[in-house]
Design an enzyme around this catalytic site. Sequence first.
Site, PDB file in Angstrom:
ATOM      1  N   ASN A  88     -14.496  30.434 -37.697  1.00  0.00           N
ATOM      2  CA  ASN A  88     -15.306  31.520 -38.031  1.00  0.00           C
ATOM      3  C   ASN A  88     -14.739  31.763 -40.097  1.00  0.00           C
ATOM      4  O   ASN A  88     -14.983  32.744 -40.186  1.00  0.00           O
ATOM      5  CB  ASN A  88     -16.256  31.938 -37.784  1.00  0.00           C
ATOM      6  CG  ASN A  88     -17.762  33.112 -38.440  1.00  0.00           C
ATOM      7  OD1 ASN A  88     -18.339  32.046 -39.032  1.00  0.00           O
ATOM      8  ND2 ASN A  88     -18.022  34.236 -38.166  1.00  0.00           N
ATOM      9  N   GLU A  93     -22.535  38.570 -47.107  1.00  0.00           N
ATOM     10  CA  GLU A  93     -22.648  37.930 -48.422  1.00  0.00           C
ATOM     11  C   GLU A  93     -21.825  38.308 -49.901  1.00  0.00           C
ATOM     12  O   GLU A  93     -21.052  38.184 -50.526  1.00  0.00           O
ATOM     13  CB  GLU A  93     -24.010  37.294 -48.953  1.00  0.00           C
ATOM     14  CG  GLU A  93     -24.160  36.018 -48.435  1.00  0.00           C
ATOM     15  CD  GLU A  93     -25.729  35.569 -49.115  1.00  0.00           C
ATOM     16  OE1 GLU A  93     -25.811  34.382 -48.971  1.00  0.00           O
ATOM     17  OE2 GLU A  93     -26.908  36.440 -49.721  1.00  0.00           O
ATOM     18  N   ASP A 148     -13.796  32.633 -30.821  1.00  0.00           N
ATOM     19  CA  ASP A 148     -12.838  34.205 -31.331  1.00  0.00           C
ATOM     20  C   ASP A 148     -13.967  34.601 -32.872  1.00  0.00           C
ATOM     21  O   ASP A 148     -13.726  33.456 -33.583  1.00  0.00           O
ATOM     22  CB  ASP A 148     -11.682  34.361 -31.091  1.00  0.00           C
ATOM     23  CG  ASP A 148     -11.434  35.448 -31.241  1.00  0.00           C
ATOM     24  OD1 ASP A 148     -12.105  36.006 -31.464  1.00  0.00           O
ATOM     25  OD2 ASP A 148     -10.040  35.754 -31.311  1.00  0.00           O
TER      26      ASP A 148
END
Length: 774
Positions: free
Chosen positions: A143, A395, A461
């Site tokens: 991520n 964002e 994670d």
Amino acid sequence: MKLSLKDLALSIILVLGVAPPVQALSAEEWKKQSVYNVMTDRFATSKVVPHCDVKAEKYCGGNWQGIVDHLDYIRDLGFTAISISPVVEQLEGPEYHGEAYHGHRPKNYYRLNPHFGNEEDLKELSDALHGKGMYLMVDVAINHTISEYFEDDYFKNTYFDKTHIDHKCKEHCSCHHDKFPRPVPHNGTKPDHKPWKHEEHCHHGKFPRPVPHNGTKPDHKPWKHEEHCSCHHDKFPRPVPHNGTKPDHKPWKHEEHCSCHHDKFPRPVPHNGTKPDHKPWKHEEHCHHGKFPRPIPHNGTKPDHKPWKHEEHCHHGRFPRPVPHNGTKPDHKPWKHEEHCSCHHDKFSRPVPHNGTKPDHKPWKHEEHCHHGKFLRPVPHNVTKPDHKPWKHEEHCHHGKFPRPVPHNGTKPDHKPWKHEEHCSCHEDHSVHERPSAKGALEDYIQTFVETFQIDGIRFDAMGDKYRKYWPDFCKAAGVFCMGDLKSSDSLKVCDWQNDLEGLSNFPVRESAVKAFLMNNPEGIVDLADKMTDMRGLCVNPLLLGNFVENKDLPRMASISSDPATLKNAIAFVLMGDGIPMMYNGQELAMRGEEVPYNRPAIWEKGFPKRNPYYKFTSTINRFRKAMIESKDGEAFLNMQSDISIVDKRILLLRRGKVITVLNNLGSYYIHFHYTVSAEEHKWMDVLSCKSVPVQDNRQVFMVRNGEPMILYPEESAYEMGLCPSPIQLTEDYNSEGSLSINVEEAQTSKAPEQNRGFTNVLAALLLSLLMIL
């Protein structure tokens, strides 16, 4: 009898006990494991290193070889698997909270982190674990990916040849390397749609001077230095309003926009042209004689042209909250307090953008312009989004100490991706999962990584709560069990996610568990029981959730409470509660640390003490759990959710089959607590102390001593399994801390398959094989 060479090789392999490649553990098999979470840089080192200064947030020297050298410490602690921090190469340098020792700034997924070792070191760790009958789970920080580069030739001399994802990212932010970033406005706001020049948005002082949109000048020419910079060289800038607002369109004079007198803080002067009589502003109309200024907006913007009242432009805190032009509101009504003031009373203000920029002309919502940390996160104009929908939090926000606003890629006039210098956070770009090329590359990567290093499980994670449909595909590509780290205390949300990813960290129960065993929290046990009941009713399979109370991002239990009873109850709950036990390295030593980075100390500096009472306590419970799983009642124990009972709000009973775990928040200073049950079913024994429960009038009386937890098991079964010494073996110098670790170890040795066979047995088997050939 004839035997092919293939059959001969297989026969020799079976005789010599050489194991075939490790097969991936299923979810059901992971339920049997007890997992020890290792932060590689802080667990063990194979070299001489200086003292680890955790505050500096630098690499301290831990590596994979150090883990190999201390696997016996983990195995003797009773854990059957370890989970290690991310292994890939990281961005170097101290930016963003120190160096990337934690593994959250991946630079290249196809290269290993040289601080931890090389390819052979990681393979050796995997082989060493499997050789001891243990398993390896690896954290993967997918991520945190932002790279847009895929180059085939970049991976020459890497551990395998694949296209890669590499962060070709430079430090964007300030015009020079100081502590504060300079955000870059949208390129599309310039009349010529060309990139902003350095002098248009940067200033070489310690604080930035924002440049308004070029399009607001009547002649559309660039702003001159004197038009947007401080009137003199002090510590704070004086913003210059738009030139176009003056009736004569001539440049502003010094006295028209500078401080009324030379103090430390500026007093901005509004536009002269906005006064009804077009006369110059008087001193008292725009200055305040206190230490802090209160800027006065244009009088002319009020519908009634009357003077502004004090409460309309002032705030009584230490820092001013500027009031935007009323004229920008569609209804021309006064701004409300919440529209121009800080969202809460802290030291930094949160400016509110013009309402008129929203497509629907409705007021901005709180979450669109505020952030609850110490630093503000500016919200770009909604109109720049291609779909005109509101910006989402991820964002425009960054979770570090300093903001890095990332505009939407689609806002550029040519619809090409933003260049690094135009927007620029070096990480935290969440759009990578939506790019098919990146998605495919990441799935290829994880499949090859798992096969290359014989990984048994993957942990996501900092998974975040976006791209929910992405994670199952990534896990499927890995081909192993996956544990997602979804940081949410919302039971409904976590259980809903389990429909897509069966392994998740149980954050909702963890939040209740850390408070449940505190002596000063009389309702804690009830709250924990309620939360466990919620998860049971909402989740598809609560037994596949990771059960924990500590990790690298959370406060350690020993910093929350120093009471030994509290710490032992927390350990017992992690290991005996519903779900897969997951313990963060150092909890077995009651290590302290309230927050990052202080909760990440170097374990090797403690010397790996096996005589530590919490180490022995953890080892005892882990070994009992493993013995229980391997017993004839193991299936029932493993697949049964605990029956939950509460006694006087202070004692929690978790029953799974024949095992009753007794937890409490009475504290170490509470002498005894009696609980009486019938003796008809079983005569119970506490396997932690190996003491039988006394019987009085055919009733058994449980006594909680000094707030310590108990694990009750039928006395006869405890003797049969070798969990506790029989009465004949008991001696007067019985250790009150319990000598179970020795006895269980002996019992386990007798039950476990022999891994090191004697030469005689091997020779006999080899001769038998040769006889078969003949």
